[in-house]
Design an enzyme around this catalytic site. Structure first.
Site, short mmCIF file in Angstrom:
data_model
loop_
_atom_site.label_atom_id
_atom_site.label_comp_id
_atom_site.label_asym_id
_atom_site.label_seq_id
_atom_site.Cartn_x
_atom_site.Cartn_y
_atom_site.Cartn_z
N ILE A 69 0.68 -1.16 0.07
CA ILE A 69 -0.11 -0.03 0.13
C ILE A 69 0.95 1.39 0.02
O ILE A 69 1.88 1.46 0.82
CB ILE A 69 -0.84 0.06 1.17
CG1 ILE A 69 -1.97 -1.20 1.20
CG2 ILE A 69 -1.60 1.18 1.36
CD1 ILE A 69 -2.93 -1.24 2.31
N GLY A 124 0.55 -5.46 0.90
CA GLY A 124 -0.65 -5.80 0.04
C GLY A 124 -0.71 -6.61 -1.27
O GLY A 124 -1.71 -7.01 -1.56
N ASP A 127 -1.87 -9.73 0.09
CA ASP A 127 -3.17 -9.59 0.21
C ASP A 127 -3.98 -10.14 -0.98
O ASP A 127 -4.93 -10.66 -1.00
CB ASP A 127 -4.00 -8.30 0.83
CG ASP A 127 -3.36 -7.92 2.33
OD1 ASP A 127 -3.43 -8.87 3.01
OD2 ASP A 127 -2.86 -6.83 2.32
N GLU A 147 3.67 -6.05 7.18
CA GLU A 147 2.85 -4.93 7.78
C GLU A 147 3.54 -4.69 9.29
O GLU A 147 3.58 -3.51 9.76
CB GLU A 147 1.38 -5.37 7.90
CG GLU A 147 0.74 -5.15 6.63
CD GLU A 147 0.81 -5.93 5.58
OE1 GLU A 147 0.10 -5.83 4.57
OE2 GLU A 147 1.71 -7.07 5.84
N ASP A 155 -4.31 -6.06 7.56
CA ASP A 155 -6.01 -6.06 7.57
C ASP A 155 -6.70 -6.17 6.56
O ASP A 155 -7.92 -6.01 6.49
CB ASP A 155 -6.24 -4.71 8.28
CG ASP A 155 -5.69 -3.29 7.52
OD1 ASP A 155 -5.15 -3.51 6.47
OD2 ASP A 155 -6.00 -2.22 8.22
#
Length: 274
Positions: A69, A124, A127, A147, A155
């Site tokens: 991110i 990310g 993810d 993270e 998350d």
């Protein structure tokens, strides 16, 4: 076809039902910006509803798949000027849920999404790929659940999906240490199905695999994805009951008759678009 700031959709072969969805922010190693989280679910929905699309290959332009991110995107979540602590935290929660929905859009897409990963796949990026249906990478790909190094609890799905792929113990170790691991280890953990020597080799082979999937019954393909995802969160008995209900609705199709006819006539089946 719609144009995007952070993505590019390409149909490399005319009349092919395999479409390529590229992360297109190579100058920032395909970092995930606010625009990405708005555009990504829209692009997937567009591909899902396009009757000419059977399979989607997700990859990245440039030297890396995804560096995670973008810092500016994180800042926009945490810098809201709201004095009331309750309302501030409710807004942050809503923002996080929106980002989660953008990643979950991969699972909500009926069409199979294949991740073809090269270079770095960080934060990310993991993810994203854990939400994909199939994952491949190159030998020099490196992964990192980053993270905790940024003082964040992951998350957007890694802590929920990665344990189901590589096992609970392996996933927690990777998440707590934030260590890098290469394609060969990703294969041994079961995170990827195959590792290729070069990016070009991967692109050629993954396209051939995708074309093979695209040649099969569309109803069978979307059914296999849907039932697999639903059964993941069910007991065996519940999963069997669900697939029985699914097939009671979908089994008696023209696709079944075409597959049987093609088998006996020793020809390739030709299925209608979905």
């Amino acid at each position: 076809m719609e144009k995007y700031k952070t993505l590019e959709i390409i149909q490399k072969t005319p009349n092919s039902s395999v479409f390529h969805l590229y992360l297109n922010n190579p100058n920032l190693r395909n970092a995930l910006s606010r625009d990405f989280f708005i555009e990504f679910p829209k692009a997937l929905q567009s591909l899902d509803q396009n009757t000419n699309v059977s399979v989607i290959i997700l990859s990245g332009h440039g030297d890396h798949f995804c560096s995670g991110i973008e810092i500016n995107a994180l800042n926009s979540i945490t810098s809201a000027e709201i004095e009331d602590h309750g309302r501030l935290r409710e807004q942050i929660r809503r923002e996080i849920k929106g980002l989660q929905d953008a990643i979950t859009a991969i699972e909500k897409c009926r069409k199979p999404v294949i991740a073809a990963i090269h270079g770095g796949c960080i934060g990310g990026g993991i993810d994203m790929v854990t939400a994909c249906d199939i994952r491949y990478c190159t030998e020099d790909t490196f992964f990192c659940v980053k993270e905790v190094d940024l003082a964040i609890t992951a998350d957007l799905g890694t802590l929920q999906r990665l344990p189901r792929i590589v096992g609970y113990g392996n996933a927690v170790e990777l998440a707590l240490t934030a260590r890098r691991f290469l394609g060969s280890e990703a294969k041994s953990l079961g995170l990827v199905s195959r590792v290729f020597g070069t990016r070009k080799d991967m692109e050629v082979e993954v396209r051939a695999i995708a074309e093979g999937i695209a040649s099969k019954s569309p109803l069978a393909i979307i059914g296999t994805k849907e039932v697999s995802l639903r059964s993941r969160d069910m007991t065996i008995e519940q999963g069997l009951d669900y697939v029985a209900t699914w097939n009671s609705s979908m089994l008696l199709s023209d696709d079944l008759m075409e597959a049987v006819s093609a088998h006996f006539q020793k020809r390739k089946p030709a299925f209608a678009k979905l």
